[in-house]
Design an enzyme around this catalytic site. Structure first.
Site, PDB file in Angstrom:
ATOM      1  CB  ALA A  53     -34.558 -39.108 -16.020  1.00 50.02           C
ATOM      2  CB  THR A  54     -29.749 -40.986 -18.122  1.00 46.96           C
ATOM      3  OG1 THR A  54     -29.449 -39.634 -17.771  1.00 46.96           O
ATOM      4  CG2 THR A  54     -28.841 -41.418 -19.262  1.00 46.96           C
ATOM      5  CG  ASN A  66     -31.672 -29.592 -18.451  1.00 48.00           C
ATOM      6  OD1 ASN A  66     -32.280 -29.714 -19.518  1.00 48.00           O
ATOM      7  ND2 ASN A  66     -30.361 -29.536 -18.405  1.00 48.00           N
ATOM      8  CD  GLN A  98     -34.795 -30.365 -14.011  1.00 46.94           C
ATOM      9  OE1 GLN A  98     -35.251 -29.894 -12.978  1.00 46.94           O
ATOM     10  NE2 GLN A  98     -33.539 -30.757 -14.096  1.00 46.94           N
ATOM     11  CB  SER A 157     -35.582 -38.050 -12.320  1.00 42.39           C
ATOM     12  OG  SER A 157     -34.621 -38.056 -11.294  1.00 42.39           O
ATOM     13  CB  SER A 158     -36.279 -41.095  -7.753  1.00 42.49           C
ATOM     14  OG  SER A 158     -36.112 -41.015  -6.369  1.00 42.49           O
ATOM     15  CB  THR A 189     -32.825 -57.853  -8.726  1.00 44.42           C
ATOM     16  OG1 THR A 189     -32.536 -59.195  -9.135  1.00 44.42           O
ATOM     17  CG2 THR A 189     -33.496 -57.878  -7.358  1.00 44.42           C
ATOM     18  CB  CYS A 249     -25.378 -33.705 -17.317  1.00 42.11           C
ATOM     19  SG  CYS A 249     -26.667 -34.285 -16.230  1.00 42.11           S
TER      20      CYS A 249
END
Length: 404
Positions: free
Chosen positions: A75-76, A155, A183, A203-204, A243, A328
């Site tokens: 996400a960043t 967040n 989030q 994000s994952s 890739t 973070c």
């Protein structure tokens, strides 16, 4: 029950076992290990098919077209690509950007970089409950406002912004609207067919997928254009070269598929647990919930325990994994900038604890947490001369402390 108890799901989630199992089939010689950009043989075709399936799974969760999903490293990077990419592409139309003071650092620092490049950024202050006043947002829009970036769920405090209304204001002003949904995806219903959102970061690992992969939604109708920030082989329709990490993408896709399937039953379960935690802690004297309880993620609770230092409290809670501020930025000793933006003083901001619940949280863990919290707060306050003074009715704000 296993200790320590994990209540920091907003920082990261464990990978769901079903996701890990799926990923393993895309790593070794016996699996689908090919490069999806290899068009001349079966290994490449199979890998490309796996990526396409994952792209569709992600699009399905958010009501998008699979062609609108661009894979990134997280996400960043998605925030950087969205904000820098749109600002650079549309800079001939204007150089004004709107964001909010409570955004994630990935948005705020990207905007700061653009300021160094000559862009002008308006940083809106939220209301005391963390929500943006729509009238103030509307007043900040100008003819040269090319981009607005507002997060869906915060967040730290879990507050949900009205991205539908903000999107409509942006659309009326011909302003590109970026949403950081890191989030909220998989925790709140999002249908991009009904929202005027042009770019959305995802994000994952915040949804039980692997770390190191994320995605950016880029609207096709009306088409949004971006200038790439990573150049190379022209992957992801030229927007993000490199890739593709097939095993991670497959993991993210599977995590999003599971979230779509289980969201309707999982979120009420988490809300019940979160409310149980809140009801167990709210009777402790001098405790304050940070952020709106009405417009909030069901899995988030952020509370300040006055006259207790947040770091000391976390040390006393060795059996519980929680955070005091964003993961973070919690390496710094500064009080949370998000809480300061809500108007909290340093003391209350420093005494805040964020509890975030998730898929593996149980009722037993919540009850254990309540008892531990009550004991820890009581013990630390017993050691605090400030607490004694407060109990004696002394207004601490009137005291002039001598400087050392």
């Amino acid at each position: 029950m296993k200790l320590p108890i994990y209540l920091d799901y907003a920082a990261t989630c464990p990978v769901d076992e079903r996701v890990a199992k799926k990923m393993m089939a895309f790593l070794t010689i016996d699996g689908t290990f090919g490069n999806p950009a290899s068009r001349s043989h079966k290994f490449g075709w199979q890998a490309e098919e796996a990526v396409d399936i994952a792209r569709n799974q992600i699009a399905d969760l958010i009501g998008a077209d699979s062609r609108e999903i661009v894979f990134t490293s997280g996400a960043t990077e998605s925030d950087n690509l969205a904000i820098k990419g749109a600002a650079h592409f549309y800079q001939t139309k204007g150089k004004h950007i709107i964001t909010c003071k409570t955004e994630h650092k990935a948005v705020l620092d990207t905007c700061r970089q653009l300021e160094r490049e000559g862009f002008e950024v308006t940083y809106l202050s939220p209301e005391a409950d963390g929500l943006i006043d729509l009238e103030k947002f509307k007043a900040a829009l100008r003819p040269d406002t090319i981009l607005a970036s507002i997060m869906h769920a915060n967040n730290e405090i879990g507050v949900l912004q009205d991205i539908k209304a903000i999107g409509e204001l942006c659309r009326a002003n011909k302003t590109i609207f970026h949403v950081d949904a890191t989030q909220s995806v998989g925790k709140v219903e999002i249908n991009l067919e009904e929202l005027a959102v042009d770019l959305m970061s995802m994000s994952s690992h915040k949804l039980y997928g692997p770390k190191g992969v994320g995605a950016l939604y880029v609207r096709r109708k009306p088409r949004v254009r971006l200038e790439a920030i990573i150049h190379g082989g022209g992957h992801e329709r030229g927007m993000r070269s490199g890739t593709l990490p097939v095993h991670q993408i497959v993991g993210m896709g599977e995590a999003y598929r599971i979230a779509k399937e289980e969201m309707a039953s999982e979120m009420p379960r988490l809300k019940a647990l979160r409310d149980r935690l809140y009801n167990g802690l709210k009777d402790i004297e001098e405790t304050y919930v940070n952020g709106s309880m009405e417009h909030r993620l069901d899995s988030n609770l952020n509370i300040s325990f006055n006259y207790v230092e947040g770091e000391s409290l976390m040390m006393a809670l060795r059996d519980i994994a929680v955070s005091s501020g964003s993961a973070c930025t919690s390496a710094s000793l500064e009080p949370s900038y998000v809480l300061r933006a809500l108007g909290l003083n340093d003391e209350l901001a420093h005494s805040s604890i964020r509890f975030t619940l998730g898929r593996y949280t149980t009722e037993e863990e919540i009850d254990y947490t309540i008892n531990l919290m009550k004991g820890a707060v009581e013990k630390l306050r017993a050691l605090s001369p400030l607490w004694d003074m407060f109990k004696e009715g002394i207004d601490l704000n009137t005291i002039e402390w001598s400087a050392h």
